[in-house]
Design an enzyme around this catalytic site. Structure first.
Site: not given
Ligand SMILES: Nc1ccn([C@H]2C[C@H](O)[C@@H](COP(=O)(O)O)O2)c(=O)n1
Ligand SMILES: Nc1ncnc2c1ncn2[C@@H]1O[C@H](COP(=O)(O)OP(=O)(O)O)[C@@H](O)[C@H]1O
Length: 207
Positions: A28, A81
């Site tokens: 990501e 994702r």
């Molecule tokens: N659509 C999204 C995707 C991710 N996030 C946020 C959630 C985490 O704080 C961060 C990265 O996610 P991870 O790879 O650590 O599971 O981004 C979001 O708010 N909206």
């Protein structure tokens, strides 16, 4: 595509598979979400979701689309994702919890519908790292990303329930590909063992 809750171990899983030749791994673009032209939409969203939720999710949608349309350079690509989870999980959660105004959700939804209708986003397999919210909470604290220090366990529970309704119970949105569920509450050693057990299924999914 690799999916799962925040801090479920997706990046760790992809780093493991990135050591295999002929696999391209796209993690990501979190660094972009933390810094777009000097601004931090991820941090702003956690500070004030009602004000900045649309800003972050619009940018997530763009950066995920950018990854989806990248030409393939290897036979297999694994991606962390997708544009689907951005909409079906994170935007949905903001809206359902009353933190995204209806008009913001409507505009984001129209963008999303246009994109999936007009741009090919092929997916062969969804690898779902299934964790308990409590495990993610522990890993989140251990990772200690500044912006995420405000995340309570309840937030991870909501994200978990949305993933389960979508990928396991088929109660919410269409699932764009078969789902391979990997239980992911285990320690790293056991996880690596499970990744090896599932290697063929993951790498042959496009055949
Ligand atoms: N659509 C999204 C995707 C991710 N996030 C946020 C959630 C985490 O704080 C961060 C990265 O996610 P991870 O790879 O650590 O599971 O981004 C979001 O708010 N909206
Ligand atoms: N199986 C595991 N057991 C314990 N800690 C883990 C495991 N997998 C990942 N971690 C740690 O948990 C944190 C979150 O993992 P990460 O791969 O960044 O998750 P994600 O990409 O899903 O947000 C990191 O500090 C990582 O080192």
């Amino acid at each position: 595509m690799t999916k799962g809750n925040i801090a479920s171990g997706k990046t760790t899983c992809l780093e493991y598979f990135s050591k295999t030749s002929d696999i391209e791994v796209l993690t990501e673009p979190v660094s972009k979400w933390r810094n777009v032209q000097g601004c931090n939409p991820l941090g702003l969203m956690y500070q004030d979701p009602s004000r900045w939720g649309l800003t972050l999710q619009t940018y997530v949608q763009l950066t995920m689309l950018d990854r989806h349309v990248l030409p393939m350079s290897t036979p297999v690509r694994m991606m962390e994702r997708s544009i689907y989870s951005a909409k079906y999980i994170f935007a949905e959660n903001l809206y359902k919890s009353g933190k995204m105004p209806e008009v913001d959700f409507a505009v984001l939804s129209e963008w999303f519908e246009w994109i999936i209708k007009n741009i090919a986003i092929p997916v062969d397999l969804i690898v779902y790292l299934q964790t308990s919210p409590q495990t993610c909470y522990e890993r989140l604290k251990q990772r200690c990303r500044d912006e995420e220090k405000v995340i309570p366990l309840e937030y991870l529970e909501s994200i978990h329930n949305l993933y389960e309704d979508w990928l396991i119970h088929h109660k919410s949105f269409e699932v764009p590909a078969p789902v391979l569920v990997i239980p992911a509450d285990h320690d790293l050693k056991k996880m690596l063992h499970q990744y090896e057990e599932n290697r063929e299924k993951i790498l042959m999914a496009h055949c």
